[in-house]
Design a protein around this motif. Sequence first.
Motif, PDB file in Angstrom:
ATOM      1  N   VAL A 181       0.839  -1.211   0.000  1.00  0.00           N
ATOM      2  CA  VAL A 181       0.000   0.000   0.000  1.00  0.00           C
ATOM      3  C   VAL A 181       0.862   1.246   0.000  1.00  0.00           C
ATOM      4  O   VAL A 181       0.630   2.194  -0.778  1.00  0.00           O
ATOM      5  CB  VAL A 181      -0.946  -0.012   1.229  1.00  0.00           C
ATOM      6  N   LEU A 182       1.890   1.269   0.841  1.00  0.00           N
ATOM      7  CA  LEU A 182       2.744   2.453   0.919  1.00  0.00           C
ATOM      8  C   LEU A 182       3.639   2.584  -0.305  1.00  0.00           C
ATOM      9  O   LEU A 182       4.117   3.678  -0.616  1.00  0.00           O
ATOM     10  CB  LEU A 182       3.595   2.400   2.194  1.00  0.00           C
ATOM     11  N   GLY A 183       3.887   1.460  -0.980  1.00  0.00           N
ATOM     12  CA  GLY A 183       4.733   1.514  -2.169  1.00  0.00           C
ATOM     13  C   GLY A 183       4.092   2.261  -3.320  1.00  0.00           C
ATOM     14  O   GLY A 183       4.785   2.724  -4.233  1.00  0.00           O
ATOM     15  N   LYS A 184       2.776   2.386  -3.307  1.00  0.00           N
ATOM     16  CA  LYS A 184       2.079   3.102  -4.379  1.00  0.00           C
ATOM     17  C   LYS A 184       2.367   4.595  -4.327  1.00  0.00           C
ATOM     18  O   LYS A 184       2.307   5.292  -5.340  1.00  0.00           O
ATOM     19  CB  LYS A 184       0.569   2.862  -4.267  1.00  0.00           C
ATOM     20  N   GLU A 185       2.640   5.094  -3.131  1.00  0.00           N
ATOM     21  CA  GLU A 185       2.996   6.501  -2.980  1.00  0.00           C
ATOM     22  C   GLU A 185       4.291   6.574  -2.176  1.00  0.00           C
ATOM     23  O   GLU A 185       4.411   5.960  -1.120  1.00  0.00           O
ATOM     24  CB  GLU A 185       1.903   7.277  -2.232  1.00  0.00           C
ATOM     25  N   ASP A 186       5.229   7.323  -2.696  1.00  0.00           N
ATOM     26  CA  ASP A 186       6.527   7.425  -2.026  1.00  0.00           C
ATOM     27  C   ASP A 186       6.398   8.418  -0.863  1.00  0.00           C
ATOM     28  O   ASP A 186       6.946   9.519  -0.896  1.00  0.00           O
ATOM     29  CB  ASP A 186       7.591   7.881  -3.021  1.00  0.00           C
ATOM     30  N   ILE A 187       5.650   8.004   0.160  1.00  0.00           N
ATOM     31  CA  ILE A 187       5.330   8.911   1.262  1.00  0.00           C
ATOM     32  C   ILE A 187       6.024   8.518   2.556  1.00  0.00           C
ATOM     33  O   ILE A 187       6.243   9.345   3.428  1.00  0.00           O
ATOM     34  CB  ILE A 187       3.792   8.948   1.476  1.00  0.00           C
ATOM     35  N   LEU A 188       6.393   7.216   2.681  1.00  0.00           N
ATOM     36  CA  LEU A 188       7.006   6.719   3.918  1.00  0.00           C
ATOM     37  C   LEU A 188       8.475   7.131   3.955  1.00  0.00           C
ATOM     38  O   LEU A 188       9.219   6.871   3.004  1.00  0.00           O
ATOM     39  CB  LEU A 188       6.894   5.196   3.997  1.00  0.00           C
ATOM     40  N   PRO A 189       8.927   7.793   5.020  1.00  0.00           N
ATOM     41  CA  PRO A 189      10.344   8.174   5.114  1.00  0.00           C
ATOM     42  C   PRO A 189      11.258   6.960   4.967  1.00  0.00           C
ATOM     43  O   PRO A 189      10.937   5.865   5.431  1.00  0.00           O
ATOM     44  CB  PRO A 189      10.439   8.783   6.515  1.00  0.00           C
ATOM     45  N   ASP A 190      12.398   7.179   4.324  1.00  0.00           N
ATOM     46  CA  ASP A 190      13.338   6.079   4.088  1.00  0.00           C
ATOM     47  C   ASP A 190      13.796   5.441   5.393  1.00  0.00           C
ATOM     48  O   ASP A 190      14.031   4.229   5.453  1.00  0.00           O
ATOM     49  CB  ASP A 190      14.551   6.595   3.314  1.00  0.00           C
ATOM     50  N   SER A 191      13.939   6.257   6.434  1.00  0.00           N
ATOM     51  CA  SER A 191      14.404   5.711   7.719  1.00  0.00           C
ATOM     52  C   SER A 191      13.412   4.700   8.288  1.00  0.00           C
ATOM     53  O   SER A 191      13.804   3.643   8.793  1.00  0.00           O
ATOM     54  CB  SER A 191      14.620   6.843   8.732  1.00  0.00           C
ATOM     55  N   VAL A 192      12.112   5.007   8.169  1.00  0.00           N
ATOM     56  CA  VAL A 192      11.084   4.094   8.683  1.00  0.00           C
ATOM     57  C   VAL A 192      10.988   2.852   7.797  1.00  0.00           C
ATOM     58  O   VAL A 192      10.870   1.729   8.287  1.00  0.00           O
ATOM     59  CB  VAL A 192       9.718   4.799   8.772  1.00  0.00           C
ATOM     60  N   ARG A 193      11.061   3.054   6.475  1.00  0.00           N
ATOM     61  CA  ARG A 193      11.012   1.916   5.554  1.00  0.00           C
ATOM     62  C   ARG A 193      12.177   0.963   5.813  1.00  0.00           C
ATOM     63  O   ARG A 193      12.013  -0.264   5.838  1.00  0.00           O
ATOM     64  CB  ARG A 193      11.043   2.413   4.115  1.00  0.00           C
ATOM     65  N   THR A 194      13.351   1.531   6.047  1.00  0.00           N
ATOM     66  CA  THR A 194      14.531   0.706   6.337  1.00  0.00           C
ATOM     67  C   THR A 194      14.357  -0.035   7.659  1.00  0.00           C
ATOM     68  O   THR A 194      14.729  -1.212   7.784  1.00  0.00           O
ATOM     69  CB  THR A 194      15.794   1.586   6.383  1.00  0.00           C
ATOM     70  N   LEU A 195      13.799   0.651   8.649  1.00  0.00           N
ATOM     71  CA  LEU A 195      13.552   0.002   9.948  1.00  0.00           C
ATOM     72  C   LEU A 195      12.653  -1.215   9.787  1.00  0.00           C
ATOM     73  O   LEU A 195      12.919  -2.280  10.354  1.00  0.00           O
ATOM     74  CB  LEU A 195      12.904   1.000  10.912  1.00  0.00           C
ATOM     75  N   ILE A 196      11.594  -1.074   9.012  1.00  0.00           N
ATOM     76  CA  ILE A 196      10.653  -2.179   8.815  1.00  0.00           C
ATOM     77  C   ILE A 196      11.319  -3.317   8.055  1.00  0.00           C
ATOM     78  O   ILE A 196      11.240  -4.489   8.445  1.00  0.00           O
ATOM     79  CB  ILE A 196       9.389  -1.693   8.084  1.00  0.00           C
ATOM     80  N   ASN A 197      12.018  -2.966   6.962  1.00  0.00           N
ATOM     81  CA  ASN A 197      12.637  -4.004   6.137  1.00  0.00           C
ATOM     82  C   ASN A 197      13.702  -4.782   6.902  1.00  0.00           C
ATOM     83  O   ASN A 197      13.744  -6.015   6.863  1.00  0.00           O
ATOM     84  CB  ASN A 197      13.253  -3.386   4.878  1.00  0.00           C
ATOM     85  N   THR A 198      14.567  -4.078   7.593  1.00  0.00           N
ATOM     86  CA  THR A 198      15.698  -4.744   8.249  1.00  0.00           C
ATOM     87  C   THR A 198      15.295  -5.493   9.516  1.00  0.00           C
ATOM     88  O   THR A 198      15.965  -6.458   9.890  1.00  0.00           O
ATOM     89  CB  THR A 198      16.796  -3.720   8.607  1.00  0.00           C
ATOM     90  N   ASN A 199      14.195  -5.063  10.154  1.00  0.00           N
ATOM     91  CA  ASN A 199      13.839  -5.676  11.438  1.00  0.00           C
ATOM     92  C   ASN A 199      12.683  -6.663  11.361  1.00  0.00           C
ATOM     93  O   ASN A 199      12.476  -7.428  12.305  1.00  0.00           O
ATOM     94  CB  ASN A 199      13.497  -4.584  12.463  1.00  0.00           C
ATOM     95  N   TYR A 200      11.941  -6.646  10.246  1.00  0.00           N
ATOM     96  CA  TYR A 200      10.811  -7.572  10.122  1.00  0.00           C
ATOM     97  C   TYR A 200      11.023  -8.645   9.051  1.00  0.00           C
ATOM     98  O   TYR A 200      10.611  -9.793   9.239  1.00  0.00           O
ATOM     99  CB  TYR A 200       9.508  -6.798   9.838  1.00  0.00           C
ATOM    100  N   ASP A 201      11.662  -8.279   7.938  1.00  0.00           N
ATOM    101  CA  ASP A 201      11.828  -9.255   6.853  1.00  0.00           C
ATOM    102  C   ASP A 201      12.605 -10.498   7.280  1.00  0.00           C
ATOM    103  O   ASP A 201      12.195 -11.626   6.957  1.00  0.00           O
ATOM    104  CB  ASP A 201      12.494  -8.586   5.646  1.00  0.00           C
TER     105      ASP A 201
END
Length: 923
Positions: free
Chosen positions: A447-467
């Motif tokens: 959902v967030l990928g459709k709009e580049d609205i999520l700050p990179d820092s938060v996106r990185t936090l989610i990717n590195t800590n949940y994936d």
Amino acid sequence: ETLNEQPKLEVAGQRLGIPESLGVSTLEPGQRPPTTPPGRQVSIRVQLLDDVTEVFDISQRAPAKALFDLVCVHLNLAERDYFGLQYQNPRRMMVWLDLLKPTLKQIRRPKNTILRFVVKFFPPDHTQLLEELTRYLFALQIKHDLACGRLTCNATSAALLVSHIVQSEIGDFDEVQSFQHLLHNKYMPNQDALMDKITEYHHKHVGQTPAESDYQLLEMARRLEMYGVRLHPAKDREGTKLSLAVSHIGLLVFQGHTKINAFNWSKVRKLSFKRKRFLIKLRPDLNSAYQDTLEFVMASRDCCKTFWKICVEYHAFFRLFEEPKPKAKAVLFTRGSSFRFRYAGWVGGWSVISGSPPVVVNGQKAFPFGPGQSSNGHQPSPINAHSCPLSSPLFTDAGYVRTDDEDEVRRKKCPTDKAYFIAKELLTTERTFLKDLAVITVWFQAVLGKEDILPDSVRTLINTNYDPVYQLHQAFLKEVEQRLQQWEGRSNAHIKGDYQRVGDVMLKNIQGLKQLTSLLQRHGEVLVELERSCRASQRLQELCREFEQQKVCYLSLNMFLLRPLHRLLHYKLILERLCKHYPPTHQDFRDSRAALADISEMVLQLQGTMMKMENIQKLLELKKDLTGIQDLAIPGREFIRLGCLSKLSGKGLQQRMFFLFSDSLVYTSRGMTADNQFKVHGQLPLYGMTIRESEDEWGVPHSFTLFGQHQSVVVAASCVSEMVKWMEDIRMAVVLVEQSNRPSTDLLSTSRSDRKSPEEGGVEAESEEELSASRSSLERQSAQRGNTTVHVCWHRNTSVSMVDFSVAVENQLSGNLLRKFKNSNGWQKLWVVFTNFSLFFYKSHQDDYPLASLPLLGYSLTVPAETENIQKDYVFKLHFKSHVYYFRSESQYTFQRSVPLATCCVVFGLSNQIYLYSPSYIS
């Protein structure tokens, strides 16, 4: 100075910083030890059971429980209740450290004192000990008692005991090594005379693991007469030297090391002491040759009191069934000891003496425990709910599938071992957990990928800590599915025995999870950063709100963020049940025990993060349900309870939603906003608040008055139990806020229209639109916000606390159930997820989102009566007013695992010991 002086047990506050009630206390009922401010540190030496002396640093004014907790954390000990700290007082008597009193109030010269960490309560059956570590510590205690001559027995038993100790320490028999080891280590008096017999027995233990040796040692020791006995010198009336002792069965009398008499708890009416005389008052017995009161003389009053205390503790630990109510305190004068024994958690369920009469303790009956009972094992009772029912999910008879025959055939083919059903629960809950993880790693990212609205820092936090966590659990789920297929015989495996276990698979997964501990610790950081980004970006906030309206996001987004931390608790509970089921000789026992030790360590390490994040998540969730409030989630504020109370005003009683925080009490009503938010009407700071019951004053049942510094409010609960919960939590919160000496923060918006000054009196202006909105059903609400806990409590006229939410997090279930309506004939098979006080229904576990949900707050859980003509096994019934649902489990195990439903429906997490039995099993 009698056994009758028992306190009221702790029931609330553990999550708010109130110390747990463990050990001996001289506080009066209702008193709490003050919060200890950080101060100068002092070093305390503690000798552990392996004779190693450790140094622990504590604050000078810290209660002794802080020291005890440090020792237990150092040992990674979960089953703490069996142990205590002993020290030698100035009169050279060994006494127990009172865990509620400051350590330095008891130990005047800490530099010259060494405390001993030892076993305090000896259970009659060591198999009740769940942890291998606990059994190891008990084995060390037996080794100490044997070496000092306290545990006496005949030569054969002594040699066999030592042989098991040697096997545990050096392994299999080797003639030279064993002989040398026995020469350099003394395990008992006169050991040299038994060397040959010890080595003979040691030779027979080949292949026995240390854990098995400890098990055999405890099995032998518990059968000895002096097991766990601590002698207290005394004399009878004729001056004969005797010794008194206490055990789980009652009081014991020894002459030397020979037991000459025993007085069962069922025969003891009262224990007391007067100066140096210790008195045992017995129940009248025409067949007994003893007088009704026995008198023993001890060396001093202190000796009497020390023994009397340990008697009270043993009785409370092993026998207390009902929570005793304290006596009314004398206004001018008091007599007798101020000692109160407080015990927060009962450990096991030993059946001491079945069928014996109760012991009267302060006017209350204390019954012996029976199998499966516990000190808080109250029976379920329906909740008294008076408000309009919540709209039920739209279920219809269309699409009903009668699966009775095929389900019966499949059930007969499945394994019947309890371990199989525990493993199956692991599988079903893992499927749900992986889908919950996908909500964050797949759906939310898309959902967030459709709009580049999520700050990179938060996106990185989610990717590195949940994936990485998601990928690990994907592989783990495949392994569990494969293992269950092999277990059920649905694969090409030829040797079933190798696959009828799951501990090895769990151990492998948990060891992988341990490598990701640093990622799990940052999951709370993701929650905080996402919230901060939403405050900074209106569009991101809208996107998150829109995502929460999607069917796949069946809970609040923040709850999904905390799912990996909560899953650790589920693994721990599953492994505890598995280890309790397995005998130590089972092939899966060692792996299961190792996995439990690893997951317990992780839970302990992450517990602080988990509790902090759960509170933040709840504050952020409540913020969405309230309007007219600002800065709800600030550091230091904790959520305590929310629920319905009726507020007395000039117009009479009006339904209000109350929110209790650690600094303020806020009251609201349902408004006319698009999301049906609750409009704040007022705030009562807790600092300086007093509270009293007001039923007689106002003539309103279950009412009480809150006296604030600027205004007073009269409220009424729906029933007595609700009133008690609110009053206890408010009083506790007032004590904490006054101890912190921190004034309350203004929660209300600064707009005049949203505020109500204290001078406006007790009459609240409320428009007809607001009254109409408060009476509307949930059918008018949006699908997601309409079923939040706040709205359910509003419609069911009940309340829940933060403790209830925490227990609900631990008790989550998934699996297939057959469901039937009250007036329908067939059973429909559904995949059901129980979480967050609700049931969520799916066609199958492969579905991405639920078809419907059923909030359970206020529902009663029972078994169908014979008149309901439900001729099936393992059926339980959920009902609220006219709403009735029947659910059918596949086995006795899954049926009894419906207990967490009862914790939600009946008493919100206080009824974990409720057991359900189908009619066929009752007969």
